[in-house]
Every structure is written in structure tokens, then in C-alpha cells.
Design an enzyme around this catalytic site. Structure first.
Site, PDB file in Angstrom:
ATOM      1  N   LYS A  36       0.808  -1.327  -0.125  1.00  0.00           N
ATOM      2  CA  LYS A  36      -0.169  -0.114   0.028  1.00  0.00           C
ATOM      3  C   LYS A  36       0.724   1.142  -0.042  1.00  0.00           C
ATOM      4  CE  LYS A  36      -4.410  -1.786   1.507  1.00  0.00           C
ATOM      5  NZ  LYS A  36      -5.424  -1.367   2.755  1.00  0.00           N
ATOM      6  N   LYS A  94      -6.343 -11.226  -7.998  1.00  0.00           N
ATOM      7  CA  LYS A  94      -7.476 -11.527  -7.231  1.00  0.00           C
ATOM      8  C   LYS A  94      -8.634 -10.615  -7.655  1.00  0.00           C
ATOM      9  CE  LYS A  94      -8.859 -10.746  -2.473  1.00  0.00           C
ATOM     10  NZ  LYS A  94      -8.453 -10.437  -0.901  1.00  0.00           N
ATOM     11  N   LYS A 124     -12.230  -4.632  -6.605  1.00  0.00           N
ATOM     12  CA  LYS A 124     -12.990  -3.632  -6.983  1.00  0.00           C
ATOM     13  C   LYS A 124     -12.240  -2.612  -7.804  1.00  0.00           C
ATOM     14  CE  LYS A 124     -12.159  -1.816  -2.598  1.00  0.00           C
ATOM     15  NZ  LYS A 124     -11.758  -2.548  -1.480  1.00  0.00           N
TER      16      LYS A 124
END
Ligand code: TRP
Length: 347
Positions: free
Chosen positions: A131, A213, A216
Site C-alpha cells: 500500500k 484476485k 473492485k
């Protein structure tokens, strides 16, 4: 089971029952719309656990602000996520459904646990490293201490089991380390939780990039729980496969086709050999439309129930307020116990 967990279960209204249920805690960030991956990998399993366990399910809004959020979107997504939890079958009578920011003990215990967590431990977290690369302009302290807040979420409720995706296993392990360290100093304060990674449907991959994976952040490779049937159809139609033409389950060599088969299996409950036999000799086009239709069927009642619930804001408010009250009772007890041990004067 520890004495603490026993007492808390009793507080939860089962004091006259012989069987003491183990406690489960889990949460999903309202950082985007829920996806087929969130349903098959998490919420569906949460539902299956709610009869056997004492379940606490959270909407972890505090975690989302480690990345900038639009306030109006965040507000809307929290409400929608609660409606979706219920529409997916989580029963507010059976489990505690609540919003993390409504129970201030999460932030309070997080501070305390932070003082028992090493800089080096947090620096090693894979998610932090990823991140901070993705949000290089905003590597804030919250992003760094994110796993400490997650540990507070879990430990406040004396959870025995924490259902999470494989990507969160490292955070649950850190939580265990922090809890063990604290217990070694102050006595048996926290139940040491186990990560609980469900085997079936645990990993739904992107339809576009089946090596990754389902996420969104890539809306065309991702099916959202509230997608309209025509959108779901289109996304499956465009799903990436391969040029080999055979319908076989082999995630390493045929990730796209294998993902379609895995989704079909998760949706129907059929086992892989039967599914392969069924599609044997058919084209990818037929496979894609069959999987798409099955997903449409599964999501239809969830979408309709979510839309119905969202028209009844008052009901949803009642649920989350009652949920926070029940959660807070358990959380406060754990927090005050830590205060006492640390030497803070009673309130
Ligand atoms: N970090 C988790 C995720 O991104 C969400 C989460 C926050 C969580 N607190 C939790 C999951 C406590 C399980 C238990 O998926």
C-alpha cells in the site's frame, strides 16, 4: 476456553444454556462496493457460521481512512454494506452487526496495543509495503499502524476464530504475537485468536486478469453484488480465457478457465469432476454464459433484498445502533480490564 470468553458469552444472552459457543470476529472495509469475491470468500461463510458460533461482524470504517475517502461515498457505502450483510443472510438476531467507529473502544485499545508493537514488526507487513508503494504520496501513520487497529478489533471481543482471506493471515498472526506479549506481562487478558481460512470459494480471481484476485479497482474484471444482470452477462462474456480450447481445471496453466470453473463450483456447490464432465466438449462461450447465468441467479435475490432494505433507513439505523450497543458492552469490559492492569485509575 478461557474464563473471559465464557463470561462474555454469558453476557450475550446465553447464560442458561449448557453449550458455550466459540466467538468469531470479522470485518470488511467499506472502501468500495462489495463483490462476488467478498460474498463467496467471506460473507457466505460468515452466514454458515452464525448458528454454531457467537459471531460479531463489523463494518471497519476506521480502517478505510488510511486511504483518502470521499465522505458522502463512505457514508453511503457503510449503509449499503450493512443492507448487503443482511441481504446475504446475516441475521441481526443471531449475530452482532455493527460499525467500527460507533464503538470507541477500538481506537482506545489500538493506542494501548500500539505501545506493545514494534516498529520492525509493522515494517515487515506485506500489505503495508504494497500500500505504501501504491499510495506513495500519502504514507501516513495510520497506514503503518493499520494492523494494530485490526488487532484491537479482534482482541476486544476475545475472539477465538477470525475468518479472513489468505492476504490477512499475516495480520492475524501479528495480532496473536501482540496478545501473547501482553498476556505474558499482565496475565491472561486476551484470548489468542486463530485465523480461519475457508477452503471453498476462498479466492475468486479477476475475470480480466485471472492471475490477480478479483478487485473492485478493476470494475470490468469484477462482479459487484449490486450489478445488473446485463452487466454480469457482459463481464462474463468478455472474461479472459486462453487459446487452448479445452475445459480443464488447472489454475497455473489455465487461470481464466479455472477461475470460471471455480466460480461455477462455488455457486452451485457441484464438485469439479462433475462440472468438467458436464462442460466437456463445449466451447468457452458456452461455459462463460452458463457461469454468468448461475451468478445472475445467485445475486438476484441479494440485490433485490438490498434495494428493499435501503428504502428503510430507519430499520437499518436501528440495527446498527443496537449492534454497537451490544458490541460496546463486550469491548468496554476488555478495555477496562487492560486499563486496570496498566495502572490507569478507574473512571
Ligand atoms: N484488514 C481486513 C481486510 O482488509 C479487514 C479487517 C479489519 C478485519 N479488522 C478486522 C478482518 C478484524 C478480520 C478481523 O480484509
Amino acid at each position: 476456553m478461557t474464563e473471559t470468553a465464557n463470561q462474555e458469552t454469558a453476557k450475550n444472552g446465553t447464560e442458561n444454556q449448557e453449550i458455550i459457543k466459540k466467538r468469531i470476529f470479522s470485518g470488511i472495509q467499506p472502501s468500495g462496493e462489495l463483490t462476488l469475491g467478498s460474498y463467496m470468500g467471506a460473507i457466505r461463510n460468515w452466514k454458515a457460521l452464525q448458528d454454531q458460533y457467537d459471531c460479531v461482524y463489523c463494518i471497519v470504517d476506521l480502517h478505510t481512512i488510511t486511504v483518502r475517502q470521499n465522505p458522502a461515498d463512505l457514508r453511503r457505502r457503510c449503509m449499503t454494506q450493512l443492507a448487503q450483510y443482511i441481504a446475504c443472510g446475516l441475521d441481526p438476531e443471531k449475530c452482532i452487526l455493527f460499525i467500527q467507529s460507533h464503538v470507541p473502544e477500538h481506537a482506545e485499545l489500538s493506542w494501548i496495543l500500539g505501545c506493545y508493537t514494534q516498529f520492525g514488526e509493522l515494517s515487515r507487513m506485506t500489505q503495508f509495503k504494497q500500500k505504501s508503494q501504491r499510495h506513495a504520496d500519502n504514507i501516513n501513520a495510520g497506514l503503518f499502524t493499520y494492523p494494530v487497529l485490526m488487532a484491537a478489533d479482534i482482541l476486544l471481543y476475545q475472539a477465538d476464530l477470525v475468518p479472513v482471506g489468505a492476504d490477512q493471515k499475516q495480520h492475524v498472526e501479528l495480532c496473536r504475537d501482540i496478545a501473547t506479549r501482553f498476556n505474558n506481562i499482565y496475565g491472561n487478558i486476551f484470548t489468542i485468536p486463530e485465523p480461519f481460512i475457508p477452503e471453498v470459494g476462498a479466492r475468486i480471481m479477476s475475470l480480466n486478469r485471472p492471475e490477480d484476485k478479483m478487485s473492485k479497482s478493476d470494475p470490468e474484471g469484477c462482479v459487484f453484488l449490486l450489478d445488473k444482470p446485463e452487466d454480469i452477462k457482459r463481464k462474463f462474456k468478455r472474461a479472459v480465457t486462453d487459446s487452448d480450447g479445452r475445459i480443464l481445471y488447472n489454475p497455473a496453466e489455465k487461470p481464466g478457465v479455472s477461475n470460471l470453473l471455480a466460480i461455477y463450483s462455488a455457486a452451485t456447490g457441484e464438485n469439479m469432476p462433475d462440472i468438467i464432465a458436464r462442460f466437456d466438449g463445449q466451447g468457452y462461450g458456452q461455459l462463460k454464459s452458463a457461469v454468468g447465468d448461475t451468478v445472475i441467479e445467485i445475486l438476484k435475490p441479494i440485490r433485490e433484498e438490498t434495494e428493499r432494505l435501503l428504502k428503510d433507513k430507519k430499520y437499518l439505523e436501528e440495527i446498527y445502533k443496537a449492534g454497537a450497543e451490544r458490541a460496546s458492552k463486550i469491548a468496554r469490559k476488555t478495555l477496562l480490564k487492560t486499563h486496570k492492569k496498566l495502572g490507569f485509575l478507574p473512571r
